[in-house]
Design a protein around this motif. Structure first.
Motif, PDB file in Angstrom:
ATOM      1  N   GLN A  82       0.816  -1.212   0.000  1.00 37.27           N
ATOM      2  CA  GLN A  82       0.000   0.000   0.000  1.00 37.27           C
ATOM      3  C   GLN A  82       0.851   1.264   0.000  1.00 37.27           C
ATOM      4  O   GLN A  82       0.366   2.346  -0.346  1.00 37.27           O
ATOM      5  CB  GLN A  82      -0.919   0.004   1.219  1.00 37.27           C
ATOM      6  N   TYR A  83       2.131   1.131   0.366  1.00 38.85           N
ATOM      7  CA  TYR A  83       3.012   2.296   0.408  1.00 38.85           C
ATOM      8  C   TYR A  83       3.736   2.518  -0.922  1.00 38.85           C
ATOM      9  O   TYR A  83       3.959   3.658  -1.324  1.00 38.85           O
ATOM     10  CB  TYR A  83       4.037   2.140   1.545  1.00 38.85           C
ATOM     11  N   SER A  84       4.112   1.446  -1.606  1.00 35.90           N
ATOM     12  CA  SER A  84       4.804   1.591  -2.887  1.00 35.90           C
ATOM     13  C   SER A  84       3.830   1.832  -4.032  1.00 35.90           C
ATOM     14  O   SER A  84       4.213   2.384  -5.068  1.00 35.90           O
ATOM     15  CB  SER A  84       5.657   0.349  -3.185  1.00 35.90           C
ATOM     16  N   LEU A  85       2.566   1.461  -3.862  1.00 38.64           N
ATOM     17  CA  LEU A  85       1.580   1.652  -4.929  1.00 38.64           C
ATOM     18  C   LEU A  85       1.422   3.125  -5.318  1.00 38.64           C
ATOM     19  O   LEU A  85       1.418   3.447  -6.511  1.00 38.64           O
ATOM     20  CB  LEU A  85       0.230   1.047  -4.518  1.00 38.64           C
ATOM     21  N   PRO A  86       1.306   4.055  -4.357  1.00 40.56           N
ATOM     22  CA  PRO A  86       1.224   5.469  -4.751  1.00 40.56           C
ATOM     23  C   PRO A  86       2.460   5.951  -5.507  1.00 40.56           C
ATOM     24  O   PRO A  86       2.368   6.848  -6.346  1.00 40.56           O
ATOM     25  CB  PRO A  86       1.080   6.195  -3.402  1.00 40.56           C
ATOM     26  N   HIS A  87       3.620   5.361  -5.212  1.00 44.62           N
ATOM     27  CA  HIS A  87       4.856   5.704  -5.926  1.00 44.62           C
ATOM     28  C   HIS A  87       4.702   5.375  -7.407  1.00 44.62           C
ATOM     29  O   HIS A  87       5.077   6.170  -8.275  1.00 44.62           O
ATOM     30  CB  HIS A  87       6.031   4.922  -5.326  1.00 44.62           C
ATOM     31  N   VAL A  88       4.128   4.215  -7.700  1.00 46.39           N
ATOM     32  CA  VAL A  88       3.873   3.818  -9.085  1.00 46.39           C
ATOM     33  C   VAL A  88       2.920   4.811  -9.744  1.00 46.39           C
ATOM     34  O   VAL A  88       3.140   5.252 -10.882  1.00 46.39           O
ATOM     35  CB  VAL A  88       3.294   2.395  -9.148  1.00 46.39           C
ATOM     36  N   ASP A  89       1.880   5.166  -9.025  1.00 43.58           N
ATOM     37  CA  ASP A  89       0.877   6.096  -9.559  1.00 43.58           C
ATOM     38  C   ASP A  89       1.503   7.459  -9.866  1.00 43.58           C
ATOM     39  O   ASP A  89       1.274   8.042 -10.926  1.00 43.58           O
ATOM     40  CB  ASP A  89      -0.257   6.244  -8.551  1.00 43.58           C
ATOM     41  N   ARG A  90       2.322   7.974  -8.957  1.00 46.87           N
ATOM     42  CA  ARG A  90       2.964   9.277  -9.166  1.00 46.87           C
ATOM     43  C   ARG A  90       3.912   9.231 -10.357  1.00 46.87           C
ATOM     44  O   ARG A  90       3.991  10.185 -11.133  1.00 46.87           O
ATOM     45  CB  ARG A  90       3.728   9.703  -7.898  1.00 46.87           C
TER      46      ARG A  90
END
Length: 292
Positions: free
Chosen positions: A107-115
């Motif tokens: 759940q923490y690395s997923l926003p990194h992918v999105d950004r």
């Protein structure tokens, strides 16, 4: 005389897309070969001049001696991160710009992918069409991908899984069954397919834990000759063909492929209203948007 009737295929179409972002989650047994295949697709697209393809690899695992010969790594890479090692290799070999996130998907690395996807499309009016390829062997990681699809981080999910002598590739984009109502209402095409987690709910349901003495990861299973040596390459080839079709023809006619290496057989399921209805356990009328 009895006449045979064939149900027409309703191709899955994505519209006119000129830019794609592929996130490959897992760079191990199957994932490392998928990266090789995707790198070739990128090089092919670059040679043609379109479409534009960006790729991100996500894996926090480290290369070990037991991976050599079974996964796409060399002895000199032992101790390095898998995603970073593969990105470096194919970037140098083919002049690409594959990005690596050296952590497990959560759940923490997923926003990194999105950004990162938004950053890549900063100069465009819209973000790229985002495809996530799952090459993981645990329900927790697939649940994160499922959640990413639900939050529109990804537009399409291609999931690859295998066991000792076979495997399956599932393709879909919709995680909510009720949103598939009427998906076949338009004759001749469909824009929504059930996500892999709807087709096979066990993908995101953690199994009952095995006794420690029976626990084996994929690399150990292959090391003990319990897993076919070539199954990962076969699965990667199928994933690559799905990607080739969705990127270069922007349509699919199948949504599931099953492989059995012990009998050298492969079966793909065409996209028809009855096949999708049977997969979901709903009626064809539901998918056509017909109220009973």
């Amino acid at each position: 005389m009895q006449m045979l009737s064939f149900e027409p295929i309703a191709p899955f179409v994505i519209g006119n897309q000129s830019r794609f972002h592929i996130t490959i989650v897992g760079a191990g047994g199957t994932g490392s070969y998928i990266v090789q295949t995707v790198a070739r697709l990128m090089a092919h697209a670059n040679e043609k001049g379109s479409p534009k393809i960006d790729v991100t690899l996500v894996d926090g695992d480290t290369i070990e001696a037991k991976n050599i010969g079974r996964q796409l790594f060399a002895p000199a890479e032992i101790g390095r991160n898998k995603a970073q090692s593969l990105a470096t290799r194919f970037n140098q070999a083919l002049g690409l710009k594959i990005q690596a996130i050296p952590t497990m998907i959560d759940q923490y690395s997923l926003p990194h992918v999105d950004r990162y996807q938004w950053h890549q499309s900063a100069a465009l009016d819209k973000r790229p069409y985002s495809i996530v390829v799952g090459a993981v062997d645990n329900a927790e990681a697939r649940k994160v991908i499922h959640d990413g699809l639900a939050k529109y981080v990804f537009n399409l999910w291609i999931d690859s899984g295998n066991h000792e002598h076979g495997g399956q590739v599932l393709v879909g984009n919709c995680v909510a069954p009720h949103k598939l109502k009427g998906s076949f209402a338009l004759e001749g095409m469909v824009q929504s397919l059930p996500a892999p987690s709807l087709m096979a709910p066990s993908l995101i349901t953690p199994p009952e834990p095995l006794p420690e003495s029976q626990q084996l990861d994929c690399a150990t299973a292959m090391e003990n000759n319990r897993q076919s040596l070539l199954i990962n390459q076969q699965m990667a080839s199928i994933v690559g063909q799905y990607l080739h079709q969705i990127i270069f023809t922007q349509r699919l006619t199948t949504f599931e492929t099953i492989v059995d290496m012990s009998t050298l057989t492969m079966r793909s399921t065409p996209i028809t209203v009855s096949n999708v209805a049977q997969c979901l356990g709903v009626t064809s009328a539901f998918l056509k948007g017909i109220n009973a």
